[in-house]
Design an enzyme around this catalytic site. Structure first.
Site, PDB file in Angstrom:
ATOM      1  CG  HIS A   1      -7.764  -0.745   9.970  1.00 56.24           C
ATOM      2  ND1 HIS A   1      -8.154   0.368   9.256  1.00 56.24           N
ATOM      3  CD2 HIS A   1      -6.787  -1.344   9.248  1.00 56.24           C
ATOM      4  CE1 HIS A   1      -7.434   0.435   8.140  1.00 56.24           C
ATOM      5  NE2 HIS A   1      -6.607  -0.591   8.113  1.00 56.24           N
TER       6      HIS A   1
ATOM      7  CG  ASP B   1      -1.941  -1.053   1.262  1.00 61.69           C
ATOM      8  OD1 ASP B   1      -2.885  -0.952   0.479  1.00 61.69           O
ATOM      9  OD2 ASP B   1      -1.814  -2.001   2.064  1.00 61.69           O
TER      10      ASP B   1
ATOM     11  CG  ASP C   1      -9.503  -3.855   3.203  1.00 57.10           C
ATOM     12  OD1 ASP C   1      -8.266  -4.017   3.247  1.00 57.10           O
ATOM     13  OD2 ASP C   1     -10.040  -2.780   3.539  1.00 57.10           O
TER      14      ASP C   1
END
Length: 341
Positions: free
Chosen positions: A185, A66, A255
């Site tokens: 998260h 990322d 994800d």
């Protein structure tokens, strides 16, 4: 060589342990993803990437990262310059749209120079989320703009810059994370907006870039579309929205499966993500017990998913356009100013 399995693995540190090497050889992830914990000195990072590629058993084993600029930048000085957050490009677009579009392309192309030097082949960029007032700040300045049209334009340019440097772009977080009311998260965001509202804004950049070869899901529950399952685990959202309304036919990654937005046993989550329509389950934290569970839950990468994976692997190499790095860095700095050391 036997087929890969439908997952991407992280690793624990800056070198692979014997247990990790043996595990990867047995469980054959399609690719690997690195985070800040894995990034050491330049030589260490190159060695780790080479170890991962060897563990993957293929010269073409994808190595992901990322690298967005701003808060989300795994390679930092001295390995790579610091770049501003994507929102800075959107701010420039307000005053000079042409310069902003060029700067977005240059950002992608310079990321490709930075990352390819260490052996990376995939950047999880562009972030096509459209933020709205009052949403959780987990996206925030990672988004280009609150205008879907500007997000699509700058995201398209950044993806083209990455591809011109030989890297595979992965757009995220499909079909849109900008309205999330929590940090995925830590917990599951729930979006109450109607499907019509989402169509008018959040979905637009993903529809505009649906021809790109790879995307990542959002761990978000869209109550008006599927009140029971977040996107990553929802056959309804994946079939009706991502593959249907948005027309995306490329490789769909989850994800990170280790994020707290998803609750349940990791083996079951991996299986459910693939059954819902994701092509590949992404697991990032490098925890061996969790990785074993994910690997046990996913199937071989075969059929249409394997075809999508092959197309994604070929995308960067077939779009590579050699260029002079010094010239492009000078052009970028003329528009955006020098990177912070």
């Amino acid at each position: 060589m036997s087929e890969q399995k439908a997952w991407i693995a992280g690793c624990a540190g800056k070198r692979l342990s014997p247990d990790e090497k043996a595990f990867y050889a047995d469980e054959r992830p399609w690719g690997f993803i690195l985070f800040g914990r894995n990034v050491g000195e330049a030589a260490e990072l190159r060695d780790l990437v080479a170890e991962l590629r060897e563990a993957g058993g293929r010269e073409t084993t994808p190595i992901l990262v990322d690298q967005e600029g701003g808060r989300v930048q795994r390679l930092r000085p001295p390995l790579a310059p610091r770049y501003p957050a994507s929102a800075r490009l959107g701010e420039l677009h307000d005053s000079d749209p042409e310069a902003a579009e060029r700067a977005a392309w240059l950002t992608g192309r310079l990321f490709a120079f930075d990352l390819a030097a260490y052996g990376f082949t995939v950047d999880c960029l562009p972030c096509l989320d459209v933020p709205v007032a009052g949403a959780n700040s987990v996206i925030g300045d990672r988004a280009y703009s609150s205008s879907p049209e500007v997000v699509a334009k700058l995201g398209r340019a950044a993806a083209a810059g990455l591809a011109a440097g030989g890297l595979l772009p992965v757009m995220k977080h499909m079909p849109g994370h900008g309205r999330g009311n929590a940090d995925s998260h830590l917990s599951l965001p729930v979006v109450e907006a109607s499907c019509a509202e989402l169509e008018a804004s959040d979905f637009q950049p993903f529809r505009a870039l649906a021809d790109l070869p790879a995307a990542m899901t959002a761990h978000i529950l869209f109550r008006d579309i599927d009140p029971d399952q977040p996107t990553t685990l929802s056959p309804i959202v994946i079939a009706d929205v991502i593959r249907g309304r948005l027309g995306f036919g490329g490789l769909l990654l989850t994800d990170d499966m280790s994020m707290k937005a998803l609750q349940g046993e990791m083996r079951d989550l991996g299986r459910r993500a693939i059954e819902a329509g994701c092509d590949i389950a992404l697991h990032c934290n490098g925890d061996m017990a969790e990785m074993r569970a994910v690997a046990a839950g996913v199937p071989e990468l075969v059929g249409v998913s394997a075809m999508r994976a092959l197309a994604a692997e070929a995308y960067g190499p077939t779009h590579l356009q050699p260029a002079d790095e010094r010239t492009l860095r000078a052009e970028y700095e003329a528009i955006m100013g020098p990177p912070v050391a």
